[in-house]
Design a protein around this motif. Structure first.
Motif, PDB file in Angstrom:
ATOM      1  N   VAL A 229      70.478  88.594  53.205  1.00  0.00           N
ATOM      2  CA  VAL A 229      71.589  89.458  52.787  1.00  0.00           C
ATOM      3  C   VAL A 229      72.146  90.226  53.984  1.00  0.00           C
ATOM      4  CG1 VAL A 229      72.091  91.605  51.540  1.00  0.00           C
ATOM      5  CG2 VAL A 229      71.005  89.691  50.348  1.00  0.00           C
ATOM      6  N   ASP A 230      71.267  90.722  54.847  1.00  0.00           N
ATOM      7  CA  ASP A 230      71.722  91.479  56.018  1.00  0.00           C
ATOM      8  C   ASP A 230      72.346  90.557  57.084  1.00  0.00           C
ATOM      9  OD1 ASP A 230      71.040  93.971  55.032  1.00  0.00           O
ATOM     10  OD2 ASP A 230      69.008  93.904  55.838  1.00  0.00           O
ATOM     11  N   LEU A 231      71.734  89.406  57.318  1.00  0.00           N
ATOM     12  CA  LEU A 231      72.273  88.486  58.327  1.00  0.00           C
ATOM     13  C   LEU A 231      73.670  88.002  57.964  1.00  0.00           C
ATOM     14  CD1 LEU A 231      69.145  86.302  59.220  1.00  0.00           C
ATOM     15  CD2 LEU A 231      70.416  87.787  60.776  1.00  0.00           C
ATOM     16  N   LEU A 232      73.922  87.819  56.674  1.00  0.00           N
ATOM     17  CA  LEU A 232      75.235  87.343  56.222  1.00  0.00           C
ATOM     18  C   LEU A 232      76.153  88.495  55.797  1.00  0.00           C
ATOM     19  CD1 LEU A 232      74.130  84.151  54.278  1.00  0.00           C
ATOM     20  CD2 LEU A 232      75.327  84.252  56.463  1.00  0.00           C
ATOM     21  N   PHE A 267      72.244  71.065  53.094  1.00  0.00           N
ATOM     22  CA  PHE A 267      73.567  70.466  53.252  1.00  0.00           C
ATOM     23  C   PHE A 267      74.625  71.557  53.093  1.00  0.00           C
ATOM     24  CE2 PHE A 267      70.905  66.954  51.811  1.00  0.00           C
ATOM     25  CZ  PHE A 267      71.281  65.929  52.678  1.00  0.00           C
ATOM     26  N   PHE A 268      75.558  71.622  54.045  1.00  0.00           N
ATOM     27  CA  PHE A 268      76.649  72.605  54.000  1.00  0.00           C
ATOM     28  C   PHE A 268      77.988  71.873  54.097  1.00  0.00           C
ATOM     29  CE2 PHE A 268      72.987  74.821  55.724  1.00  0.00           C
ATOM     30  CZ  PHE A 268      72.971  76.013  55.022  1.00  0.00           C
ATOM     31  N   ASP A 269      78.750  71.891  53.006  1.00  0.00           N
ATOM     32  CA  ASP A 269      80.059  71.245  52.981  1.00  0.00           C
ATOM     33  C   ASP A 269      81.130  72.298  53.278  1.00  0.00           C
ATOM     34  OD1 ASP A 269      82.239  69.612  52.564  1.00  0.00           O
ATOM     35  OD2 ASP A 269      81.514  68.779  50.681  1.00  0.00           O
ATOM     36  N   GLU A 270      81.678  72.243  54.487  1.00  0.00           N
ATOM     37  CA  GLU A 270      82.711  73.174  54.978  1.00  0.00           C
ATOM     38  C   GLU A 270      82.279  74.639  54.827  1.00  0.00           C
ATOM     39  OE1 GLU A 270      86.778  72.304  54.041  1.00  0.00           O
ATOM     40  OE2 GLU A 270      86.388  70.159  53.823  1.00  0.00           O
ATOM     41  N   PRO A 271      81.263  75.059  55.574  1.00  0.00           N
ATOM     42  CA  PRO A 271      80.731  76.420  55.426  1.00  0.00           C
ATOM     43  C   PRO A 271      81.582  77.521  56.045  1.00  0.00           C
ATOM     44  CG  PRO A 271      79.550  75.273  57.166  1.00  0.00           C
ATOM     45  CD  PRO A 271      80.456  74.264  56.527  1.00  0.00           C
ATOM     46  N   THR A 272      82.604  77.199  56.852  1.00  0.00           N
ATOM     47  CA  THR A 272      83.371  78.275  57.497  1.00  0.00           C
ATOM     48  C   THR A 272      84.758  78.475  56.902  1.00  0.00           C
ATOM     49  OG1 THR A 272      84.381  76.911  59.253  1.00  0.00           O
ATOM     50  CG2 THR A 272      82.173  77.807  59.680  1.00  0.00           C
ATOM     51  N   VAL A 283      77.930  82.695  61.266  1.00  0.00           N
ATOM     52  CA  VAL A 283      77.429  81.722  60.299  1.00  0.00           C
ATOM     53  C   VAL A 283      76.906  80.479  61.012  1.00  0.00           C
ATOM     54  CG1 VAL A 283      78.201  80.065  58.541  1.00  0.00           C
ATOM     55  CG2 VAL A 283      78.701  82.499  58.272  1.00  0.00           C
ATOM     56  N   ALA A 284      77.617  80.038  62.063  1.00  0.00           N
ATOM     57  CA  ALA A 284      77.171  78.874  62.833  1.00  0.00           C
ATOM     58  C   ALA A 284      75.787  79.123  63.429  1.00  0.00           C
ATOM     59  CB  ALA A 284      78.177  78.551  63.932  1.00  0.00           C
ATOM     60  N   LYS A 285      75.595  80.303  64.011  1.00  0.00           N
ATOM     61  CA  LYS A 285      74.305  80.651  64.600  1.00  0.00           C
ATOM     62  C   LYS A 285      73.224  80.715  63.517  1.00  0.00           C
ATOM     63  CE  LYS A 285      72.278  83.994  67.859  1.00  0.00           C
ATOM     64  NZ  LYS A 285      71.096  84.407  67.092  1.00  0.00           N
ATOM     65  N   PHE A 286      73.576  81.277  62.352  1.00  0.00           N
ATOM     66  CA  PHE A 286      72.645  81.399  61.238  1.00  0.00           C
ATOM     67  C   PHE A 286      72.194  80.014  60.755  1.00  0.00           C
ATOM     68  CE2 PHE A 286      72.095  81.555  56.576  1.00  0.00           C
ATOM     69  CZ  PHE A 286      71.041  82.442  56.494  1.00  0.00           C
ATOM     70  N   ILE A 287      73.150  79.096  60.568  1.00  0.00           N
ATOM     71  CA  ILE A 287      72.828  77.744  60.101  1.00  0.00           C
ATOM     72  C   ILE A 287      72.022  76.989  61.155  1.00  0.00           C
ATOM     73  CG2 ILE A 287      73.844  75.499  59.505  1.00  0.00           C
ATOM     74  CD1 ILE A 287      76.127  77.027  58.146  1.00  0.00           C
ATOM     75  N   GLN A 288      72.397  77.180  62.411  1.00  0.00           N
ATOM     76  CA  GLN A 288      71.720  76.514  63.526  1.00  0.00           C
ATOM     77  C   GLN A 288      70.230  76.846  63.539  1.00  0.00           C
ATOM     78  OE1 GLN A 288      73.117  77.753  67.454  1.00  0.00           O
ATOM     79  NE2 GLN A 288      73.764  75.647  67.820  1.00  0.00           N
ATOM     80  N   GLU A 289      69.906  78.094  63.234  1.00  0.00           N
ATOM     81  CA  GLU A 289      68.514  78.542  63.298  1.00  0.00           C
ATOM     82  C   GLU A 289      67.679  78.049  62.121  1.00  0.00           C
ATOM     83  OE1 GLU A 289      68.948  82.761  63.732  1.00  0.00           O
ATOM     84  OE2 GLU A 289      69.403  82.619  65.886  1.00  0.00           O
TER      85      GLU A 289
END
Length: 620
Positions: A229-232, A267-272, A283-289
């Motif tokens: 919740v905090d990261l996003l 799986f993330f379909d168009e997350p941005t 969000v990119a950094k969050f998903i990457q990790e």
């Protein structure tokens, strides 16, 4: 199969065309029924086994409803999935890689979402076995399919077996000897648990009643609720009704819901989509990790800079939109994106575009005309608790000004104020003395479809056939109703109408929304060309940094605190404007050596450190 025949049922009108395809088909003339009119759907149907690929029916169809594709030798196999007789076909599948983020890149309607849904166990592949069931009368666009994953009340990935045994056997045999075989074997054994963030997040509020907190707690299977919740940055909206939050907030809620589930393949379909640039990077950094030795991540993303920044590997998907798609071999991200832009797959020996896409280094150094078209004076605006402070600025002739800034910081309010000022003559705008009446053409951020045929809606734009209609691929939409268009199709049509109008200034708010990578680059060229033709200027708000970089001559930069206050500075030169913007993001840009595309340096990389030390954040 040696060829596929695809019919767009929304465009097929046998009652109006006199059944031309039936009458002109050489097989029909010989007495066989290669093309018939289906008695239930009242639409044309082509028997592919009888079709010789002569190409006559696509040419004579007045509505462009028919596509006949002669497949290359390597594709003369059974498709993984086909939506029905004479409908879209997908060949091959991408493969998740544990410890890595794998991206999918390709045009809209080419099969990206279909492939991801099969891997996620959401869509049961049929290997073209649909005999005995009638296809839907409506032409199926793979991007518009509603699946069970859009319902947050259903916890995806809890079942160990997402397909039946027969489907698993067929998938494993189909991919024998490949990485995909190992993936489906693990999936069958229950060694893989899946979590899927769908593309159509707007369906979530339609399927769920309650607050953001209610939704997230319902899917929470980890002891990481507070952390995610905090990261996003969702803490401030937890108590709000899910139906009352913005698109950007809903996107981050959907990502959080996906990650809160216990899974090892995400799986993330168009997350941005709907996110501003700062949020996209976070969000990119969050998903990457998420990707580690125990987890795999797969992403569909149209923002090329974010795709490059986020992923380790790429699958290209090529073919023809809404007709067929082919998944390429796995490539390293840099090589994959460059191959996509180049239009040629060397390993498969396939040319899927007749030209390479390159980026002109000189655009940012263009001289700006000193002919002052319009000036805006300093002004302040108050919208509830939000305040906007605008410094004076100038728009020159043939100027294209990109507008950058976070969501909720006043970009749309600024553009609307200039549009209103041009109509109300409230003193904010002053024009060159040669302009008797300032005219502004405006494409708003949110567009609604009217009940009108595209051809009528675009009646004044049709004279720009070579400049707008053909490059933006609108010619195939002309006989459809606006309400039947997809989000990307409607976006292109509304932009076409806007830039075809006679005006001094064109203001476009988020024109790249719903468009794929190629459509965004084509659009930027079309806009630049039209500004030259009309000797006019444009202001463009967008969150795709590559699109803004590709199209702009100068930049306006918005700073401040979202939903509280914003300030506008500029317009600046591209170098100065980007520097001001990138300093706040703490990132640096370089150009790719093979095609000059802008790329974000990995944070703390040698290149990143060198450019920060030199003060040259925007290209070295």
């Amino acid at each position: 199969m040696s060829r596929i025949a695809v019919i767009n049922r929304e465009k097929c009108h046998p009652d109006e065309c006199g059944n031309l395809c039936l009458k002109k088909c050489p097989i029909n003339k010989m007495g066989d029924e290669c093309i018939i009119i289906d008695s239930e759907t009242n639409k044309a149907r082509i028997v592919e086994e009888l079709c010789v690929g002569c190409g006559i029916c696509p040419r004579v169809c007045p509505y462009g409803a028919i596509n006949i594709i002669n497949l290359p030798e390597e594709l003369r196999t059974t498709p993984i999935h086909r939506y029905g007789e004479n409908l879209f076909a997908l060949f091959n599948l991408p493969v998740p890689v544990f410890g890595k983020v794998v991206g999918l890149i390709g045009r809209n309607g080419i099969g990206k979402s279909t492939a991801m849904k099969i891997l996620a166990g959401v869509l049961n592949p049929n290997f073209e076995k649909f005999s005995g069931s009638k296809p839907n009368n409506k032409n199926i666009d793979e991007n518009e399919i509603k699946t069970k994953t859009t319902n947050p009340n259903k916890k995806l990935g809890k079942k160990k077996q997402v397909f039946d045994d027969a489907t698993y056997r067929e998938l494993i045999n189909y991919f024998k000897g490949t990485e995909a075989q190992a993936y489906f074997e693990k999936l069958q054994k229950g060694e893989i648990t899946i979590s899927f963030k769908p593309q159509q997040i707007e369906l979530i509020p339609k399927n769920f009643d309650g607050t953001v907190n209610d939704l997230l707690q319902r899917v929470n299977e980890k002891d990481e609720f507070e952390k995610i919740v905090d990261l996003l940055e969702l803490r401030n909206i937890l108590a709000r009704d899910i139906k009352q939050i913005s698109g950007g907030e809903l996107q981050r809620v959907a990502i959080a819901a996906c990650v809160l589930k216990k899974a090892n393949v995400y799986f993330f379909d168009e997350p941005t989509s709907y996110l501003d640039i700062k949020q996209r990077l976070k969000v990119a950094k969050f998903i990457q990790e998420l990707a580690d030795e125990n987890n795999a991540v797969m992403v569909i993303e149209h923002d090329l800079i974010i795709l490059d920044y986020l992923t380790d590997f790429i699958h290209l998907i090529y073919g023809k939109e809404s007709v067929y798609g082919v998944v390429s071999q796995l490539k390293a991200t840099k090589s994959g994106i460059n191959t996509y832009l180049g239009g040629y797959l060397r390993e498969e020996n396939v040319r899927f575009r007749d030209h390479a896409i390159k980026f002109d280094r000189g655009i940012q150094d263009e001289e700006i005309s000193q002919y002052e078209l319009v000036k805006w004076s300093e002004f302040q605006e108050k919208l509830g608790t939000f305040s906007l402070d605008v410094k004076e600025g100038t728009i020159f002739k043939n100027d294209i000004i990109g507008i950058l800034g976070e969501n909720g910081i006043g970009k749309t309010s600024f553009v609307k104020e200039l549009v209103n000022a041009s109509k109300e003559k409230n003193g904010i705008l002053s024009t060159n003395e040669t302009i008797k009446e300032l005219t502004v053409a405006y494409k708003p951020q949110y567009i609604e479809a009217e009940d009108e045929v595209v051809r009528i809606y675009l009646k004044d734009a049709l004279k720009y056939d070579l400049q707008i209609i053909k490059p933006m691929q609108i010619d195939g939409l002309l006989d459809l109703n606006l309400r039947d268009l997809s989000g990307g199709e409607l976006q292109r049509v509304v932009i076409a109408r806007t830039i075809s109008q006679d005006a001094h200034i064109y203001m476009l708010d988020e024109p790249s929304a719903y468009l794929d990578v190629e459509q965004r680059l084509i659009l930027s060229k079309v806009i630049r060309n039209m500004m030259e033709i009309k000797r006019a200027s444009a202001l463009i708000v967008d969150h795709d940094l590559l699109f803004i970089d590709y199209i702009s001559k100068r930049l306006l930069v918005f700073e401040g605190t979202p939903a509280i206050s914003g300030s506008v500075t500029g317009p600046f030169s591209m170098v100065k404007g980007m520097y001001n913007f990138l300093v706040d993001l703490d990132i640096t840009f370089r150009r790719d050596e093979s095609n000059n595309r802008p790329r974000v340096n990995k944070r703390e990389s040698q290149k990143d450190k060198e450019q920060k030390a030199s003060g040259n954040l925007y290209y070295s």
